[in-house]
Design a protein around this motif. Structure first.
Motif, short mmCIF file in Angstrom:
data_model
loop_
_atom_site.label_atom_id
_atom_site.label_comp_id
_atom_site.label_asym_id
_atom_site.label_seq_id
_atom_site.Cartn_x
_atom_site.Cartn_y
_atom_site.Cartn_z
N ALA A 170 0.84 -1.23 0.06
CA ALA A 170 0.07 0.07 -0.04
C ALA A 170 0.96 1.32 0.07
CB ALA A 170 -0.83 0.07 1.28
N LEU A 171 2.05 1.32 0.68
CA LEU A 171 2.69 2.58 1.03
C LEU A 171 4.38 2.29 0.57
CD1 LEU A 171 1.56 3.71 4.32
CD2 LEU A 171 0.65 4.32 2.49
N THR A 172 4.56 1.02 0.38
CA THR A 172 6.10 0.87 -0.10
C THR A 172 5.84 -0.31 -1.20
OG1 THR A 172 6.21 -0.98 1.31
CG2 THR A 172 6.98 1.25 2.27
N SER A 173 7.16 -0.28 -1.90
CA SER A 173 7.18 -1.15 -3.02
C SER A 173 8.79 -1.79 -3.14
CB SER A 173 7.02 -0.69 -4.43
OG SER A 173 5.50 -0.30 -4.52
N LEU A 174 8.87 -3.16 -3.62
CA LEU A 174 10.25 -3.83 -3.66
C LEU A 174 10.53 -3.71 -4.97
CD1 LEU A 174 12.28 -5.29 -1.76
CD2 LEU A 174 11.04 -7.46 -2.68
N VAL A 175 12.10 -3.26 -5.08
CA VAL A 175 12.41 -3.09 -6.43
C VAL A 175 13.59 -4.16 -6.58
CG1 VAL A 175 13.72 -1.57 -7.95
CG2 VAL A 175 11.92 -0.52 -6.51
N MET A 176 13.71 -4.84 -7.72
CA MET A 176 14.78 -6.05 -8.07
C MET A 176 15.62 -5.06 -9.09
SD MET A 176 14.75 -9.70 -9.56
CE MET A 176 13.54 -9.01 -11.29
N PRO A 177 16.78 -4.98 -8.69
CA PRO A 177 17.86 -4.43 -9.52
C PRO A 177 18.34 -5.10 -10.53
CG PRO A 177 18.88 -4.70 -7.78
CD PRO A 177 17.50 -5.38 -7.64
N ILE A 178 18.83 -4.45 -11.95
CA ILE A 178 19.41 -5.19 -12.90
C ILE A 178 20.51 -5.96 -12.75
CG2 ILE A 178 18.43 -3.40 -14.57
CD1 ILE A 178 21.26 -2.38 -14.90
N TYR A 179 21.28 -5.99 -11.64
CA TYR A 179 22.27 -6.95 -11.26
C TYR A 179 21.90 -8.12 -10.63
CZ TYR A 179 22.50 -4.32 -6.87
OH TYR A 179 21.86 -3.79 -5.56
N ASP A 180 20.55 -8.13 -10.33
CA ASP A 180 20.22 -9.48 -9.54
C ASP A 180 20.28 -10.49 -10.66
OD1 ASP A 180 17.96 -11.41 -8.61
OD2 ASP A 180 18.02 -10.02 -6.95
N SER A 181 20.48 -11.71 -10.01
CA SER A 181 20.83 -12.69 -11.10
C SER A 181 19.45 -13.34 -11.72
CB SER A 181 21.40 -13.96 -10.47
OG SER A 181 20.61 -14.36 -9.04
N LYS A 182 18.35 -12.96 -11.08
CA LYS A 182 16.97 -13.22 -11.66
C LYS A 182 16.55 -12.30 -12.76
CE LYS A 182 15.06 -13.52 -7.48
NZ LYS A 182 16.40 -13.37 -6.64
N CYS A 183 17.32 -11.13 -13.00
CA CYS A 183 16.62 -10.25 -13.88
C CYS A 183 17.30 -10.25 -15.05
CB CYS A 183 17.10 -8.76 -13.29
SG CYS A 183 16.45 -7.42 -13.99
N SER A 184 16.45 -10.12 -16.16
CA SER A 184 17.15 -10.23 -17.60
C SER A 184 16.38 -8.96 -18.17
CB SER A 184 16.46 -11.26 -18.19
OG SER A 184 17.18 -12.57 -17.42
N VAL A 185 17.21 -8.35 -18.95
CA VAL A 185 16.74 -7.14 -19.74
C VAL A 185 17.28 -7.22 -21.26
CG1 VAL A 185 17.05 -4.64 -20.04
CG2 VAL A 185 17.15 -5.76 -17.66
N SER A 186 16.36 -7.13 -22.19
CA SER A 186 16.57 -7.01 -23.38
C SER A 186 17.27 -5.91 -23.71
CB SER A 186 15.14 -7.26 -24.25
OG SER A 186 15.41 -7.02 -25.48
N ALA A 187 18.51 -5.92 -24.15
CA ALA A 187 19.36 -4.85 -24.44
C ALA A 187 19.84 -4.60 -25.85
CB ALA A 187 20.52 -4.66 -23.56
N ARG A 188 20.26 -3.46 -26.36
CA ARG A 188 20.94 -3.08 -27.58
C ARG A 188 22.26 -2.55 -27.74
NH1 ARG A 188 17.86 -2.90 -32.40
NH2 ARG A 188 16.00 -2.75 -31.30
N ILE A 189 23.14 -2.82 -28.39
CA ILE A 189 24.39 -2.11 -28.52
C ILE A 189 24.15 -0.81 -29.29
CG2 ILE A 189 26.68 -1.94 -29.27
CD1 ILE A 189 26.79 -5.05 -28.99
N GLN A 190 24.24 0.37 -28.73
CA GLN A 190 23.77 1.54 -29.65
C GLN A 190 24.32 1.57 -30.81
OE1 GLN A 190 24.60 5.61 -27.91
NE2 GLN A 190 22.39 5.75 -27.72
N ASN A 191 25.76 1.45 -30.86
CA ASN A 191 26.53 1.65 -32.14
C ASN A 191 25.94 0.75 -33.29
OD1 ASN A 191 27.55 4.02 -31.23
ND2 ASN A 191 29.54 2.85 -30.65
N THR A 192 25.93 -0.28 -32.93
CA THR A 192 25.52 -1.42 -34.12
C THR A 192 24.25 -1.65 -34.17
OG1 THR A 192 25.97 -3.32 -32.81
CG2 THR A 192 27.99 -2.32 -33.83
#
Length: 284
Positions: A170-192
């Motif tokens: 209700a008043l707080t939330s839990l955030v999983m950072p991108i360095y967590d082993s369970k977190c995966s992010v679709s990413a792009r190399i900006q130049n290529t």
């Protein structure tokens, strides 16, 4: 036989001697000699005593004044020390306020650059079971926070991806950072513009890992290239900076490159974040 001679005072001799002494005394009194001598002796004795008393009194007075001056100086020193302490505390407080204002200005400036809804929040605790692997923010469902909303931050004028909301109260939330082993992010190399997957190993001090980048693009890559979100995963908007390439390795047994990515956000120093509305937000 020799005779013994003896000298005896007769009455006449004694009277003569007494007359001579009496005459001398009377003559002395008559001339004022004895009076003057007695006055001189008395004055000398009295003046010496007065001088001694005066010296003692003066010494006592000087000592008393010195004690008073020492007490005054000690009190003044105590007051000045207290003032200096208060001044130092005030200076530290002013410095902390200035730093906080700078951080808030950064957050506000970034918030104003976003077209859609966003929710500035403060980190209020971190997961004690796994150092920095998750943290709690002071915004929840009552503030408009929803699960899977992306979390951003700004440091030194640079916007970076922090993670995503995984639990909402209700008043707080839990955030999983991108360095967590369970977190995966679709990413792009900006130049290529090549797309891969960025994951963490659970440590705030370790670089992120980027996989699924083909070996054929090796000659086009270099250390320092920026890695951004692709916007294709459905959890994160596109072109949000994640980090920069810090190392590239070719593995004989793998068709993809092993790429290390250093995050643009220093997670050990992060204090404020911005939770963004994924469906409506665009970054200028």
């Amino acid at each position: 036989m020799a005779s013994k001679h003896s000298f005896k005072f007769g009455l006449s001799e004694f009277l003569l001697i007494g007359f001579v002494v009496f005459s001398g005394i009377m003559l002395a009194f008559h001339s004022g000699g004895f009076v003057v001598n007695f006055q001189q002796v008395g004055f000398t004795a009295l003046s010496s005593m007065q001088k001694g008393v005066s010296a003692v009194a003066s010494g006592i007075g000087d000592t008393f004044n010195a004690v008073k001056e020492l007490a005054r100086l000690r009190e003044e020193n105590k007051e000045l020390t207290e003032r200096l302490k208060n001044y130092e505390i005030l200076q530290r407080s002013n410095t902390d306020i200035k730093k906080e204002n700078e951080r808030l200005k950064e957050q506000l400036g970034f918030s104003l650059s976003l077209q859609e809804k966003n929710y500035p929040a403060q980190i209020i605790s971190r997961n004690p079971d796994s150092l920095y692997s998750a943290f709690t923010i002071n915004k929840g469902s009552r503030h408009g926070i929803r699960k899977n909303m992306p979390v951003l931050a700004i440091q030194g004028g640079i916007v970076g991806l922090v993670g995503k909301v995984v639990t909402v109260g209700a008043l707080t939330s839990l955030v999983m950072p991108i360095y967590d082993s369970k977190c995966s992010v679709s990413a792009r190399i900006q130049n290529t513009r090549d797309i891969g997957l960025v994951t963490g190993d659970g440590s705030v001090d370790s670089p992120l890992n980027m996989t699924y980048i083909k070996k054929r693009v090796l000659d086009e890559l270099q250390v320092g290239d920026l890695i951004v979100t692709s916007g294709e995963s459905g959890n994160f908007m596109g072109d949000i900076p994640i980090g920069s390439i810090s190392d590239i390795k070719v593995l004989d047994y793998d068709s993809s490159l092993s790429i290390k990515v250093m995050p643009v956000i220093d997670f050990s120093r992060i204090e404020m974040v911005i939770v963004s509305d994924l469906h409506e937000m665009n970054v200028k």
